[in-house]
Design an enzyme around this catalytic site. Structure first.
Site, PDB file in Angstrom:
ATOM      1  N   SER A 105       0.796  -1.237   0.000  1.00  0.00           N
ATOM      2  CA  SER A 105       0.000   0.000   0.000  1.00  0.00           C
ATOM      3  C   SER A 105       0.825   1.281   0.000  1.00  0.00           C
ATOM      4  O   SER A 105       0.253   2.375  -0.106  1.00  0.00           O
ATOM      5  CB  SER A 105      -0.951   0.017   1.206  1.00  0.00           C
ATOM      6  N   LYS A 124       0.077   3.822  -2.656  1.00  0.00           N
ATOM      7  CA  LYS A 124      -0.931   4.883  -2.601  1.00  0.00           C
ATOM      8  C   LYS A 124      -0.331   6.288  -2.524  1.00  0.00           C
ATOM      9  O   LYS A 124      -1.062   7.281  -2.639  1.00  0.00           O
ATOM     10  CB  LYS A 124      -1.888   4.653  -1.422  1.00  0.00           C
ATOM     11  N   SER A 170      -5.664   3.731   4.755  1.00  0.00           N
ATOM     12  CA  SER A 170      -5.170   2.981   3.590  1.00  0.00           C
ATOM     13  C   SER A 170      -6.275   2.176   2.922  1.00  0.00           C
ATOM     14  O   SER A 170      -6.071   1.040   2.483  1.00  0.00           O
ATOM     15  CB  SER A 170      -4.020   2.048   3.998  1.00  0.00           C
ATOM     16  N   LYS A 184       3.140   6.794   4.579  1.00  0.00           N
ATOM     17  CA  LYS A 184       2.317   5.663   4.135  1.00  0.00           C
ATOM     18  C   LYS A 184       2.969   4.335   4.476  1.00  0.00           C
ATOM     19  O   LYS A 184       4.165   4.152   4.299  1.00  0.00           O
ATOM     20  CB  LYS A 184       2.094   5.745   2.619  1.00  0.00           C
TER      21      LYS A 184
END
Length: 395
Positions: A72, A75, A132, A237
């Site tokens: 993730s 992202k 997320s 992130k």
């Protein structure tokens, strides 16, 4: 007695050998400790990098160009495209987004969007950046590009523009169960993280620890625990899959120094957070960001040949900050190179020379000297006017 003396002699002959072996082991261990001590940061991960978010300077790196699954952390690119769309006026925070069947069917981290459910861009941004949420990210991507496929194409195009040479995105979520081609590197992640952090608005999302949606019915908790426990955190992130392991792009700012620490392929969640903290701590302890002030540097005017003005004033173009080891800024010296003269016409911002900033033998920056204004070429009519004016004054 003879046997005793013989045994004693043998022991005396053998002992030095044991002693030498023992001392050799000690020196070998000492050498290993010394070699380990020369490594500034210990990171338990497949790859890692520490980058200055302002200058892009790499301060520490291990296998930073190895292509790996990012999970993730992917992202970061959608978030960058969302920020650019907002700043460009293409979308607004109050826009209503309707969840498609594709968005609603996303697995992994999610806010359980239902097909046809409506949320604002702001709400979906919060879900993407804080929790997320794969479904929220997909819905926003479709809102911008019309479909997830079209949005992924935008992601790859932007990656190419940023110089992310070892990156290929297959989706906007980072889910990798059905692909072997969704890959990037720690260095490329640092590049897109740097670009995302240039949008101040993103920090209003990436620094939130807990939030809610649907009038409090849905809780959002930041997957990046540094937001709560590390001083100065600005984001950014996390990511975890079986293929990727534990990944993280962590950013923090202290005393004007903004750093990005990327971890890829850690075996545990603790390893990624401790590795990022170790890099950030080392960076803040040893570096500072400074902007050269050129105090005391005299910039001469440049003679203009056949110009309406005899001299052209030069100025320094684009003074950007630099990252230096702490204390290094005290020893900055400047050297100047500039044209002896320039022929008219002279255009504003025309290159006239440069200033080089050095700390010891290390060049820390080169800055252009450019013309401050236009200077046109003198004409015959200018000479006539000048003659008439001087004639009038003499009368």
């Amino acid at each position: 007695m003879k046997k005793f003396l013989s045994l004693l002699t043998s022991l005396l002959l053998i002992l030095p050998a044991f002693s030498l072996t023992s001392y050799a082991d000690v020196w070998e261990e000492a050498a290993e400790v010394s070699a380990t001590a020369s490594v500034p940061v210990t990171v338990n991960a497949k790859s890692a990098i520490l980058m200055d978010a302002s200058t892009g300077q790499v301060l520490f790196a291990e296998n930073e160009n190895e292509r790996l699954y990012p999970a993730s952390v992917t992202k970061i690119m959608p978030l960058l495209l969302f920020m650019e769309a907002l700043d460009g006026g293409k979308i607004s925070l109050t826009d209503t987004v309707t969840a498609s069947p594709t968005a609603a069917s996303k697995g992994g981290s999610q806010i359980w969007l239902k097909e046809g459910e409506q949320m604002t861009v702001d709400e979906l941004l919060r879900a993407t950046a804080i929790a997320s949420a794969n479904d929220a990210c997909t819905a926003l991507g479709e809102h911008i590009a019309g479909s997830e496929e079209a949005f992924v194409a935008l992601m790859n195009k932007r990656a190419e523009e940023l110089g992310m040479k070892n990156t290929n995105f297959v989706n906007c979520s980072g889910l990798d169960d059905d692909t072997t081609e969704h890959l990037t590197t720690a260095y490329d992640i640092a590049l897109m993280s740097k670009e995302l952090l240039s949008h101040e608005r993103i920090k209003t999302y990436t620094t939130v620890w807990m939030d809610t949606l649907r009038d409090g019915a849905t809780e959002l908790t930041n997957t990046n625990r540094l937001v709560r426990f590390y001083n100065g955190t600005t984001g950014l992130k996390t990511g975890t899959t079986d293929k990727a392991g534990y990944c993280l792009s962590a950013s923090a700012e202290r005393d004007g120094l903004h750093l990005i620490a990327v971890i890829m392929g850690a075996a545990t969640s603790d390893d990624r957070f401790e590795g990022a903290k170790a890099m950030l701590n080392w960076g803040f302890a040893n570096y500072e960001t400074v902007t050269p002030d050129f105090e005391g540097v005299e910039i001469p005017q440049v003679p203009v040949l056949q110009g309406i003005e005899e001299l052209c004033e030069a100025e320094i173009e684009g003074v950007n900050p630099v990252t230096l080891s702490k204390g290094e800024s005290a020893g900055i010296e400047y050297s100047l190179e500039i044209c002896e003269n320039v022929e008219a016409p002279v255009e504003k911002n025309q290159l006239l020379g440069k200033i080089t900033a050095k700390s010891g033998d290390n060049i820390i920056g080169e800055y252009n000297l450019v013309a401050k204004e236009d200077i046109r070429k003198i004409t015959l009519w200018d000479y006539v006017q000048g003659f008439l004016i001087s004639l009038t004054k003499s009368i």
